[in-house]
Enzyme design. Structure first.
Site, PDB file in Angstrom:
ATOM      1  N   HIS A 268       0.837  -1.200   0.000  1.00  0.00           N
ATOM      2  CA  HIS A 268       0.000   0.000   0.000  1.00  0.00           C
ATOM      3  C   HIS A 268       0.878   1.259   0.000  1.00  0.00           C
ATOM      4  CE1 HIS A 268      -3.656   2.346   1.167  1.00  0.00           C
ATOM      5  NE2 HIS A 268      -2.737   3.137   1.711  1.00  0.00           N
ATOM      6  N   GLU A 269       1.792   1.321   0.940  1.00  0.00           N
ATOM      7  CA  GLU A 269       2.640   2.514   1.037  1.00  0.00           C
ATOM      8  C   GLU A 269       3.553   2.630  -0.191  1.00  0.00           C
ATOM      9  OE1 GLU A 269       1.723   4.638   3.086  1.00  0.00           O
ATOM     10  OE2 GLU A 269       0.562   3.360   4.431  1.00  0.00           O
ATOM     11  N   HIS A 272       1.725   4.440  -2.827  1.00  0.00           N
ATOM     12  CA  HIS A 272       1.833   5.888  -2.628  1.00  0.00           C
ATOM     13  C   HIS A 272       3.219   6.367  -3.075  1.00  0.00           C
ATOM     14  CE1 HIS A 272      -1.888   6.739  -0.517  1.00  0.00           C
ATOM     15  NE2 HIS A 272      -1.653   5.870   0.440  1.00  0.00           N
ATOM     16  N   GLU A 298      -4.742   7.804  -2.998  1.00  0.00           N
ATOM     17  CA  GLU A 298      -5.214   6.535  -2.440  1.00  0.00           C
ATOM     18  C   GLU A 298      -5.551   5.534  -3.554  1.00  0.00           C
ATOM     19  OE1 GLU A 298      -4.778   6.195   0.645  1.00  0.00           O
ATOM     20  OE2 GLU A 298      -5.920   4.428   1.222  1.00  0.00           O
TER      21      GLU A 298
HETATM   22 ZN    ZN Z   1      -3.095   5.231   1.884  1.00  0.00          ZN
END
Ligand code: ZN
Length: 504
Positions: A268-269, A272, A298
């Protein structure tokens, strides 16, 4: 060089210098979350407060206002769409920053610090009423903020939302959320009634932390996060901080007896981070070198975490290496059982632990409540009862404690109102972008199963990252996916995947 070219260049210098200064606080904030010894906290708070004041002063310097006026009065002579976007967004940010009276900015910051402290205690002691006076103050201040910054239409909430998702309105979000919610509630109930319950205990076997780190790093690297321009460290609350060109910091946390936390958290990170690393270096500090919105940010993290990382194809490629690294935990588990375990769906109280189907319902609940708090339709004193009522309506269960209910998130104590919807917007945008990418690149699952992540990453670089704030989010999705914000691709993707997993 004509006058407006000169004014434009001066504007860019000012914006870039402000961003440069702000990025110094970003390093200090990252350090605060990762390596700062506890005794240094007070000194660090002083450093950050000083820098915050300096950044605010630079960002609200009247000279920026003069330059913008000059450029706007000559706008007919500026035909470059990139320049137009920089001027449009610089104006937007300058107005936001200057419309707030200094007293309100300081009061918000002071109350946020105290209210955060009260929230930590109240959550620990499980007592909503200890947090209530702070929530009341915060809501009053946020309503004051909304009227100071102003908004079109009738919803004061939109002024707060605009800080995270420029240009979005509650009406536009409701149009997508209402049908999404109805579809999700019935999908969750079909899954609940399917009688299928994956064995999730395999995910809480022993996964040595060092091996988890090795595996997370190799997956983040494979999908395209560059470690020569970034790092992965440990922090209590995982985050990604794009400090500046060539420097993007990710954090995660490890639990030896919980595989998904660190692994999917890192993916997830890293999603980003790939966005941050994909921004145009030469535009650093200007809107064109900044991410579009939190919702679009996101969409990138969710795409890599869920649409890629929780797909069958991803584990066609990564399951063998996983078994090799974790022979004790996964040696006797077949890929199908593992795939079902990481995609287990069940109603639960805590948002951050929710699966990808129920997750959006957690968001919609918060969106409904914070909108009502800001409009005044809901009194803070009635928040807990309202939370529990809607929770039951969406999930069929009622939180057993305040800590598992309305006290679970940090956001409201920190004054982050209008932030929650960006998580669900991200899920919807991700599904829309994924379909658009497939139209151009062909069946992505075939590429993913072979470990070929570069085409998708480069597609995102070109279509989303390198555009910065050229378009607002609602326009970007039209340009890239050929349609406006829609819940349909997300619901179709979830129905497709989970019908197969749960024999629906
Ligand atoms: Zn996030």
């Amino acid at each position: 060089m004509n006058a407006s070219t000169k004014a434009y260049e001066e504007l860019l210098i000012r914006l870039k210098n402000t961003a440069l200064l702000a990025s110094c606080s970003a390093v200090l904030e990252w350090d605060e979350q990762t390596y700062l010894p506890p005794e240094g906290a007070e000194h660090r708070a002083n450093q950050l407060a000083l820098l915050a004041g300096m950044v605010h002063e630079q960002a609200t310097n009247p000279e920026i206002g003069n330059l913008l006026l000059e450029l706007e009065s000559n706008s007919s002579s500026i035909d470059d769409v990139f320049e137009q976007a920089n001027i449009r967004e610089a104006r937007h940010e300058y107005d936001r920053a200057t419309k707030l009276p200094r007293r309100l900015v300081e009061e918000l910051s002071r109350v946020a610090t105290l209210s955060h402290h009260a929230w930590v205690q109240a959550r620990k002691n499980n007592r909503f009423k200890d947090f209530l006076p702070w929530l009341e103050q915060m809501i009053d201040l946020k309503r004051e903020q909304a009227s100071a910054t102003g908004y079109q239409g009738k919803n004061a909430y939109d002024a707060l939302l605009d800080e995270y998702e420029p240009g979005a309105t509650s009406e536009m979000i409701e149009q997508a959320f209402i049908p999404l919610r109805n579809e999700l509630v019935s999908l969750v109930s079909a899954i609940k009634n399917s009688g299928v319950t994956p064995d999730t205990s395999i995910l809480t076997r022993k996964y040595p932390v060092e091996k988890q780190r090795e595996f997370s790093v190799s997956a983040a690297e494979a999908i395209g996060f560059r470690f020569d321009a970034g790092r992965l460290d440990i922090a209590a609350h995982p985050f990604c901080s794009g400090i500046g060109p060539g420097d993007c910091r990710l954090t995660t946390r490890y639990d030896e007896h919980h595989f998904p936390g660190a692994f999917f958290g890192t993916l997830h990170e890293a999603g980003h981070g790939i966005y941050e690393q994909g921004l145009c270096k030469e535009h650093f500090g200007t809107p064109l070198g900044s991410s579009t919105s939190l919702g679009i940010h996101e969409s990138q993290s969710r795409m890599w975490e869920n649409l890629v990382g929780r797909s069958h194809a991803f584990w066609d490629y990564f399951y063998r290496p996983a078994q090799k690294l974790f022979p004790e935990a996964l040696g006797n588990v077949d890929q199908g059982a593992f795939y079902r375990a990481i995609n287990d769906v069940r109603p639960s109280f805590i948002r951050v632990e929710a699966d990808e189907v129920t997750y959006n319902l957690h968001i919609m609940l918060r969106f409904e409540l914070e909108k009502a708090l800001i409009s005044g339709d809901l009194k803070p004193a009635d928040l807990e009862a309202a939370w529990n009522e809607i929770f039951f309506e969406y999930f069929g269960i009622t939180p057993d404690t305040s800590a598992n209910g309305c006290l679970q998130d940090v956001h409201w104590s920190a004054g982050l109102i209008g932030y929650f919807p960006t998580y669900a917007l991200g899920n919807m945008y991700a599904a829309q972008f994924f379909i658009a990418a497939e139209k151009e690149l062909g069946d992505l699952s075939q590429l993913i199963a072979r470990g070929e992540f570069v085409p998708l990453k480069e597609w995102l670089n070109q279509n989303i990252h390198q555009r910065g704030k050229l378009f607002r989010a609602n326009r970007l999705v039209e340009v890239v996916a050929g349609e406006s914000l829609s819940h349909e691709p997300l619901i179709a993707q979830l129905q497709n995947k989970y019908s197969e997993l749960y024999n629906l």
